[in-house]
Design a protein around this motif. Structure first.
Motif, PDB file in Angstrom:
ATOM      1  N   GLN A 531       1.374  -1.423  -0.140  1.00 42.67           N
ATOM      2  CA  GLN A 531       0.296   0.253  -0.026  1.00 42.67           C
ATOM      3  C   GLN A 531       0.572   1.208  -0.074  1.00 42.67           C
ATOM      4  O   GLN A 531       1.752   1.518   0.567  1.00 42.67           O
ATOM      5  N   LYS A 532       0.540   2.024  -0.266  1.00 43.12           N
ATOM      6  CA  LYS A 532       1.251   3.540  -0.389  1.00 43.12           C
ATOM      7  C   LYS A 532       0.657   4.924  -1.021  1.00 43.12           C
ATOM      8  O   LYS A 532      -0.289   4.657  -1.668  1.00 43.12           O
ATOM      9  N   ARG A 533       0.835   5.618  -0.473  1.00 40.74           N
ATOM     10  CA  ARG A 533      -0.157   6.659  -0.224  1.00 40.74           C
ATOM     11  C   ARG A 533       0.467   8.020  -0.723  1.00 40.74           C
ATOM     12  O   ARG A 533       1.942   8.297   0.265  1.00 40.74           O
ATOM     13  N   THR A 534       0.366   9.351  -1.288  1.00 42.20           N
ATOM     14  CA  THR A 534       1.287  10.270  -0.977  1.00 42.20           C
ATOM     15  C   THR A 534       1.064  11.264  -0.152  1.00 42.20           C
ATOM     16  O   THR A 534      -0.128  11.335   0.066  1.00 42.20           O
ATOM     17  N   VAL A 535       2.058  11.269   0.590  1.00 43.85           N
ATOM     18  CA  VAL A 535       2.143  12.127   1.777  1.00 43.85           C
ATOM     19  C   VAL A 535       2.723  13.690   1.422  1.00 43.85           C
ATOM     20  O   VAL A 535       3.764  13.486   1.110  1.00 43.85           O
ATOM     21  N   ASP A 536       2.846  14.964   2.552  1.00 46.24           N
ATOM     22  CA  ASP A 536       3.775  15.788   2.635  1.00 46.24           C
ATOM     23  C   ASP A 536       4.313  15.664   4.078  1.00 46.24           C
ATOM     24  O   ASP A 536       3.687  15.852   4.643  1.00 46.24           O
ATOM     25  N   ALA A 537       5.359  15.784   3.924  1.00 50.79           N
ATOM     26  CA  ALA A 537       6.236  15.582   4.776  1.00 50.79           C
ATOM     27  C   ALA A 537       6.386  16.123   6.379  1.00 50.79           C
ATOM     28  O   ALA A 537       6.376  15.468   7.368  1.00 50.79           O
ATOM     29  N   TYR A 538       5.743  17.801   5.467  1.00 50.99           N
ATOM     30  CA  TYR A 538       5.262  18.283   6.888  1.00 50.99           C
ATOM     31  C   TYR A 538       4.363  18.759   6.879  1.00 50.99           C
ATOM     32  O   TYR A 538       3.514  19.715   7.829  1.00 50.99           O
ATOM     33  N   ALA A 539       3.035  17.558   7.135  1.00 49.79           N
ATOM     34  CA  ALA A 539       1.843  17.804   7.394  1.00 49.79           C
ATOM     35  C   ALA A 539       1.313  17.724   8.445  1.00 49.79           C
ATOM     36  O   ALA A 539       0.106  18.617   9.198  1.00 49.79           O
ATOM     37  N   ASP A 540       1.946  17.472   9.263  1.00 50.14           N
ATOM     38  CA  ASP A 540       1.742  16.813  10.287  1.00 50.14           C
ATOM     39  C   ASP A 540       2.272  18.456  11.841  1.00 50.14           C
ATOM     40  O   ASP A 540       2.431  18.212  12.924  1.00 50.14           O
ATOM     41  N   VAL A 541       2.784  19.544  10.898  1.00 45.63           N
ATOM     42  CA  VAL A 541       3.859  20.539  11.993  1.00 45.63           C
ATOM     43  C   VAL A 541       2.983  20.854  12.698  1.00 45.63           C
ATOM     44  O   VAL A 541       1.604  20.912  11.896  1.00 45.63           O
ATOM     45  N   LYS A 542       3.198  21.351  13.707  1.00 41.58           N
ATOM     46  CA  LYS A 542       2.157  21.923  14.537  1.00 41.58           C
ATOM     47  C   LYS A 542       2.701  23.298  15.337  1.00 41.58           C
ATOM     48  O   LYS A 542       3.959  23.240  14.824  1.00 41.58           O
ATOM     49  N   GLU A 543       1.680  23.734  16.387  1.00 41.56           N
ATOM     50  CA  GLU A 543       2.114  25.506  16.226  1.00 41.56           C
ATOM     51  C   GLU A 543       2.905  24.654  17.264  1.00 41.56           C
ATOM     52  O   GLU A 543       2.495  24.067  18.078  1.00 41.56           O
ATOM     53  N   ARG A 544       3.429  25.728  17.413  1.00 39.00           N
ATOM     54  CA  ARG A 544       4.154  26.381  18.877  1.00 39.00           C
ATOM     55  C   ARG A 544       3.455  26.993  20.172  1.00 39.00           C
ATOM     56  O   ARG A 544       3.076  27.731  20.436  1.00 39.00           O
ATOM     57  N   GLY A 545       3.988  25.869  21.681  1.00 42.16           N
ATOM     58  CA  GLY A 545       3.526  25.986  22.302  1.00 42.16           C
ATOM     59  C   GLY A 545       4.064  27.361  22.699  1.00 42.16           C
ATOM     60  O   GLY A 545       5.341  28.230  22.861  1.00 42.16           O
ATOM     61  N   GLN A 546       3.551  28.109  23.903  1.00 44.59           N
ATOM     62  CA  GLN A 546       4.301  29.491  24.329  1.00 44.59           C
ATOM     63  C   GLN A 546       5.338  29.812  25.497  1.00 44.59           C
ATOM     64  O   GLN A 546       4.323  28.551  26.571  1.00 44.59           O
ATOM     65  N   VAL A 547       6.618  30.021  25.541  1.00 38.89           N
ATOM     66  CA  VAL A 547       6.688  29.900  26.913  1.00 38.89           C
ATOM     67  C   VAL A 547       7.420  31.344  27.410  1.00 38.89           C
ATOM     68  O   VAL A 547       7.935  32.068  26.697  1.00 38.89           O
ATOM     69  N   GLU A 548       7.236  31.515  28.107  1.00 40.49           N
ATOM     70  CA  GLU A 548       6.974  33.150  28.991  1.00 40.49           C
ATOM     71  C   GLU A 548       8.939  33.170  30.272  1.00 40.49           C
ATOM     72  O   GLU A 548       9.064  34.142  29.350  1.00 40.49           O
ATOM     73  N   LYS A 549       8.586  32.266  30.201  1.00 39.47           N
ATOM     74  CA  LYS A 549      10.156  32.299  30.944  1.00 39.47           C
ATOM     75  C   LYS A 549      10.344  30.802  30.296  1.00 39.47           C
ATOM     76  O   LYS A 549      10.366  29.508  30.574  1.00 39.47           O
TER      77      LYS A 549
END
Length: 830
Positions: A531-549
């Motif tokens: 089985q083979k699917r066409t995927v984007d290697a960066y499709a799962d990049v998520k937003e970064r959490g915020q770091v105050e300090k």
């Protein structure tokens, strides 16, 4: 079948660095071959193949019933994910039988592309326990390559508990460091072993420094250079321990080496299943040594014996030991031979210092008492005459060891096995012929080994035979003319069902035979469908959490360091001690000063070491720093009862955002990137992953070698392992001094494994501002032997840098000024 194990269940897996090696492996009985393409494999110096060759390679291998595994056993950096995806897709299309993978981020990518494409867990995954095998199962990894440090007993335990096919190295070079855990090449040469660019620092000479004083070692200088693994004598034990794949190392070796080693192990495996004597002849051992040998060892298969792992007097292949020099004559050298020698063989005279030019060359003549001897001699006192320009006799001394470095006759014999126009193997056909007068002749051809069948028919109907009707003998003669093909037909495999005496032209039989062979070959070489699917290697990049300090953390290796660090404004502590019995005290000490503390697991997890993991949990730390997948699986299976947060360390080899996501999904609250990343690769990773859940080690002594080989036991004790060594590690401190003059500390962990740390601590302080912009959640400082005052000074400087009071450059320059060894910016160099 023997002991319930069938011969076809055992795979002999051979290395191939080029086409000649590939052919040598097939010709000499390999069941499978592993190879790399031009990028993404752990032998960057091998000739390797091109990606475009994959269909041709796989068609060739499958024609002979041999499997082909592609080595993808390196870390994949963030900017390479799409290129990696293309190679995975090419492997699927070409019908590669499995990818051998190190990077768990790549495993995640492969499973996104294909849920059923086979993956083997590389030895670079550092899989050494049942728990580490269990960790791989959710990703449908169908086979694991165990660490070379596992013993037969441990292999059996892993097999019985984990119930997954096991691949084990049985022959070839041994890495002194655990595979996937060597950072020496990266530190000293910018060439990562986790990227297939090992600089072989283990093969260099070192001085042994004990408590600050050099220990006299005679001619023993190669303190980290192991002998070569040769487990051919243990074939029965390996099979009975549950090993299903016997792996031969050597993608940098010659085709003659491949032919030699594969044929010897093929014969040993076949002897076992034939119920024959499993012992190996002296000639076989000598021929194996001749192809490549730094001296042979069983490695760790029979358990740890530090006295047999290395020789120490030379780091490279020597071949076969011939004897010692008894006298240097005017035109010859008198040698007491203990192994066969003949004219034309290559020899070298070993004076005990391989760093100097050694005398050697071809044997021109052999004399005994002044008379020429023809042919091969086996033992005794002989005068060896060399070519006039080959050696300087004045540089040869009585007592020098003599080695046979090459045997042209052996090489010629080995080359004949694969330099031939004939097929390397032939396979039996089963043929059924049927027909009757006035109808077409029908022939069904069955490729029994591949389980393929085709049917061919004559273009004209059968006629009544006037003379010479079709008989079984005539049909066997015509249909069995398979010379030059991979098939053969025996009389017992031909069945004939003809109604009456009929005939068809011989030319028609020949045509049918040729067409059938073509069709069967097509079926044999047709790639399997995944089985083979066409995927984007960066499709799962998520937003970064915020770091105050961002947090500032400190890893300490003594109670004194813990107490010193706890009195600073550091946010969090780690304890990484040689003795686990000190962990409860470290936790209490940190809590006394109001600090939270995590305890680090060992870098390696063996089958009998769950007790150490349990003790860490019982110490009630605020978190656990997890350094291997076995420990991670152990704690995740108990996460509800323990309730202790888990942090992933550098040794999990996280190099891309997919690996970050995989480990966070597995239950880690924070992860540490691999030390293999340079500054640009680190930035690329932080831009594509949730940097708020990542801890960057910003200051440390890089842990270079991590090894089962104990320097303390080997050179400071008459013992062989931890049971009888007398624990010199508790009373002495050892370091290894390199050729430049730096002394690299050697420390021991609870499992008696050694870590060789870089002499110079490194700092990435000047990149703090860049990392802070990217939202890094935590920065770690690691200490090794620093005094309490130094611990507090380093923490103070980094805290000032994080507050923006001083520059990162000021930090490392200040440390350089106060540290007699100096500080380098280390692995974060652009």
């Amino acid at each position: 079948m023997r002991n319930g194990i069938k011969r076809e269940d055992i795979e002999l897996l051979a290395p191939a660095g080029n086409w000649e090696c590939l052919k040598a492996a097939v010709a000499n009985g390999a069941n499978a071959v592993f190879f790399g393409v031009e990028k993404f494999n752990a032998r960057a110096r091998a000739e390797n193949f091109q990606m475009a060759e994959l269909p041709e390679i796989m068609a060739f291998l499958h024609m002979y019933g041999v499997k082909g595994f592609l080595t993808f056993n390196i870390l994949v950096f963030e900017d390479e994910m799409n290129e990696a995806r293309k190679l995975v897709e090419a492997c699927i299309d070409a019908g590669v039988d499995a990818l051998i993978v190190q990077d768990l981020g790549l495993v995640k990518l492969i499973r996104e592309i294909s849920p059923d494409f086979p993956i083997h867990g590389s030895t670079q995954m550092t899989i050494t326990s049942p728990e580490a095998v269990e960790f791989t199962k959710p990703f449908s990894i169908e086979r694991v390559v165990l660490g070379r440090e596992n013993s037969l007993k441990e292999i059996k335990v892993i097999g019985e508990k984990a119930k997954l096919p096991m691949e084990v190295f049985v022959h070839g070079a041994l890495c002194v460091s655990y595979s996937g855990q060597c950072l020496t090449s990266e530190m000293w040469g910018g060439r990562s072993a986790n990227r297939g660019e090992c600089a072989q620092a283990c093969r260099l000479p070192y001085d042994l420094i004990v408590d600050g004083v050099q220990k006299e070692m005679g001619n023993i200088a190669y303190l980290l250079s192991p002998k070569d693994l040769a487990a051919i004598e243990l074939v029965p034990e390996l099979i009975e321990a549950g090993v299903t794949s016997f792996k031969i190392e050597g993608r940098l070796k010659s085709p003659e080496y491949v032919a030699n080693v594969v044929s010897k192990y093929r014969a040993a495996i076949d002897r076992y299943f034939a119920g024959q004597d499993a012992s190996v002849s002296e000639q076989d051992i000598r021929e194996l040594q001749q192809s490549f040998s730094r001296g042979f060892t069983h490695g760790f298969l029979e358990g740890t014996n530090n006295k047999t792992l290395l020789d120490g007097s030379f780091p490279k292949s020597r071949g076969v030991f011939l004897g010692t020099v008894k006298k240097v004559l005017k035109n010859a050298v008198l040698v007491e031979l203990s192994s066969p020698l003949k004219r034309g063989d290559g020899i070298v005279f070993d004076a005990g210092d391989p760093t100097q030019k050694e005398e050697g060359g071809r044997v021109y003549d052999l004399l005994q008492r002044g008379k020429k001897v023809e042919g091969e001699v086996n033992s005794g006192l002989y005068e060896i005459v060399m070519g006039r320009n080959d050696v300087k006799l004045q540089r040869i001394h009585v007592g020098d060891r003599v080695w046979k470095t090459s045997d042209p006759e052996l090489d010629k014999r080995l080359r004949k096995t694969f330099e031939t126009e004939k097929p390397y193997r032939t396979f039996p056909l089963s043929v059924h012929v049927s027909g009757k007068l006035g109808e077409k002749l029908s022939v069904t051809w069955v490729d029994k080994m591949a389980n393929n069948a085709v049917t061919s028919q004559s273009e004209i109907p059968l006629e009544a035979a006037v003379k010479r009707p079709l008989t079984a003998e005539l049909l066997l003669d015509q249909l069995g003319r398979l010379g030059g093909t991979i098939y053969r037909l025996e009389a017992a495999d031909l069945t004939v069902a003809l109604d009456g005496e009929v005939i068809v032209p011989v030319s028609e039989l020949n045509r049918m035979r040729r067409e059938a062979v073509e069709q069967l070959l097509f079926l044999r070489t047709k790639p399997p469908v995944y089985q083979k699917r066409t995927v984007d290697a960066y499709a799962d990049v998520k937003e970064r959490g915020q770091v105050e300090k961002p947090k500032l953390t400190a890893l300490c290796r003594s109670l004194e360091q813990v107490e010193a660090a706890a009195q600073t404004d550091v946010d969090f502590l780690y304890a990484d001690f040689e003795f686990v019995k000190q962990y409860p005290d470290a936790v209490k000490l940190a809590h006394r000063y109001g600090k939270k503390i995590a305890i680090a697991t060992m870098r390696i997890h063996m089958p009998d070491e769950n007790g150490v993991l349990a003790l860490i949990a019982r110490s009630q730390p605020d978190a656990i720093l997890v350094r291997n997948t076995g420990a991670l699986h152990y704690y995740m299976a108990r996460r509800h009862e323990l309730g202790i947060p888990l942090i992933g360390d550098f040794s999990l080899n996280i190099a891309n955002h997919k690996a970050v996501e995989l480990f966070l999904d597995c239950g880690l609250e924070m992860v540490t990137p691999s030390y293999d990343l340079n500054i640009q690769q680190m930035v690329d990773l932080l831009e594509n992953a949730d940097a708020s859940k990542m801890e960057v080690v910003i200051h440390q002594h890089l842990p270079m070698f991590h090894t089962e080989h104990c320097v303390y036991c080997t050179f400071l004790s008459p013992g062989t392992d931890h049971t009888n060594c007398g624990t010199p590690c508790e009373t002495s401190r050892v370091s290894l001094r390199d050729r430049v003059g730096f002394s690299h500390p050697v420390r021991v962990d609870t499992g008696c494994r050694n870590t060789v740390y870089n002499a110079i601590d490194q700092s990435g302080a000047e990149y703090l501002s860049e990392f802070t912009k990217l939202g890094v959640g935590s920065y770690r400082i690691e200490f090794l032997e620093e005094e309490p005052e130094r611990v507090q000074e380093v923490i103070r400087l980094y805290r000032q840098a994080l507050r923006g009071e001083v520059s990162g450059s000021h930090v490392w320059r200040s440390l350089k000024a106060t540290n007699q060894l100096g500080v380098t910016r280390g692995q974060l160099i652009k």
